[in-house]
Design an enzyme around this catalytic site. Structure first.
Site, PDB file in Angstrom:
ATOM      1  N   GLU A 147       0.825  -1.215   0.000  1.00 10.22           N
ATOM      2  CA  GLU A 147       0.000   0.000   0.000  1.00 10.22           C
ATOM      3  C   GLU A 147       0.866   1.274   0.000  1.00 10.22           C
ATOM      4  OE1 GLU A 147      -2.974   0.068  -1.247  1.00 10.22           O
ATOM      5  OE2 GLU A 147      -3.844  -1.246   0.266  1.00 10.22           O
ATOM      6  N   HIS A 197      -2.925   3.062   8.309  1.00  9.64           N
ATOM      7  CA  HIS A 197      -3.985   2.377   7.552  1.00  9.64           C
ATOM      8  C   HIS A 197      -4.265   1.040   8.223  1.00  9.64           C
ATOM      9  CE1 HIS A 197      -6.132   0.151   4.575  1.00  9.64           C
ATOM     10  NE2 HIS A 197      -5.101  -0.630   4.301  1.00  9.64           N
ATOM     11  N   HIS A 235      -7.429  -2.333   8.848  1.00 12.41           N
ATOM     12  CA  HIS A 235      -8.685  -2.977   8.467  1.00 12.41           C
ATOM     13  C   HIS A 235      -9.514  -3.184   9.738  1.00 12.41           C
ATOM     14  CE1 HIS A 235      -6.260  -4.993   4.947  1.00 12.41           C
ATOM     15  NE2 HIS A 235      -6.296  -3.677   4.860  1.00 12.41           N
ATOM     16  N   HIS A 244     -12.750  -2.213   2.483  1.00 14.85           N
ATOM     17  CA  HIS A 244     -11.322  -2.386   2.756  1.00 14.85           C
ATOM     18  C   HIS A 244     -10.951  -1.988   4.190  1.00 14.85           C
ATOM     19  CE1 HIS A 244      -7.009  -1.841   0.979  1.00 14.85           C
ATOM     20  NE2 HIS A 244      -6.966  -2.154   2.259  1.00 14.85           N
TER      21      HIS A 244
END
Ligand SMILES: [Zn+2]
Length: 212
Positions: A71, A89, A91, A151
């Site tokens: 990513e 980031h 999930h 996501h």
């Protein structure tokens, strides 16, 4: 703490707090044109500083044996667009629930203002692609947080601590909203109510000292 040590520290915290399971998230922190990013394929609570690659803002590997997170293009696009210094980031569960069911997270609590108010859900694109990077960049415009359809979530900050706290807040706001939906229809704060909060924060009450 060095940039790489920060990734180890906050990676461990992200796993401890249940925001990340194993490798399902990535962090980066920037200084000048150097970006330290978590490597691909290593659980975030098992990182050592040497494992964390350092890339330049164009995506060239400067240091490290392991490949940067898949990513990384998204991280670099966000640095380019926002001038921010750290990105988280994940999930995380409630963020991902909102990102798979809604197009935005409405502000049901005034703390949403700390992330820029309404949190937008970036349009779906395959992970690691320039399309996803562009969609996230657009959703983040003027904000500290965005969700990514089907996501997860992404937050930014002037320091890793700020970006990390923004991720915790984003997850909390998503959890409040999702649990609220299970009980009834969550009331969304109006623009007027949010403006009043901004005004209140700018003019906090003062408490004069009692004489004698
Ligand atoms: Zn992801």
């Amino acid at each position: 703490m060095s940039l790489r040590e920060q990734l180890c520290e906050y990676g461990r915290r992200a796993v401890e707090l249940g925001l990340v399971i194993g490798t399902s998230g990535n962090l980066s922190v920037r200084r000048g044109d150097q970006v330290a990013v978590t490597p691909s394929g290593v659980a975030l609570d098992r990182l050592t500083p040497e494992m964390c690659p350092i890339v330049d803002t164009d995506g060239h590997l400067i240091e490290g044996e392991l490949q940067p997170s898949s990513e990384t293009p998204m991280h670099l696009a966000v640095y380019q667009a926002t001038g921010t210094q750290a990105i988280v980031h994940t999930h995380s569960v409630f963020g991902t629930v909102v990102a798979t069911t809604m197009t935005e997270l409405p502000p049901v609590h005034y703390n949403a203002l700390l992330l820029g108010g309404v949190v937008k859900v970036a349009e779906y694109a395959t992970y690691g692609t320039p399309e996803l990077a562009a969609n996230v960049r657009a959703a983040l415009e003027g904000k500290q947080a965005a969700l990514m359809a089907n996501h997860g979530g992404v937050t930014i900050g002037a320091t890793m601590e700020q970006a990390f706290e923004a991720t915790r807040l984003l997850e909390w706001l998503c959890e409040v909203y999702v649990r609220g939906l299970a009980v009834g229809k969550p009331a969304v704060l109006t623009d007027e109510q949010l403006a009043a909060v901004v005004d209140r924060a700018a003019n906090p009450p003062t408490f004069p000292r009692r004489d004698g």
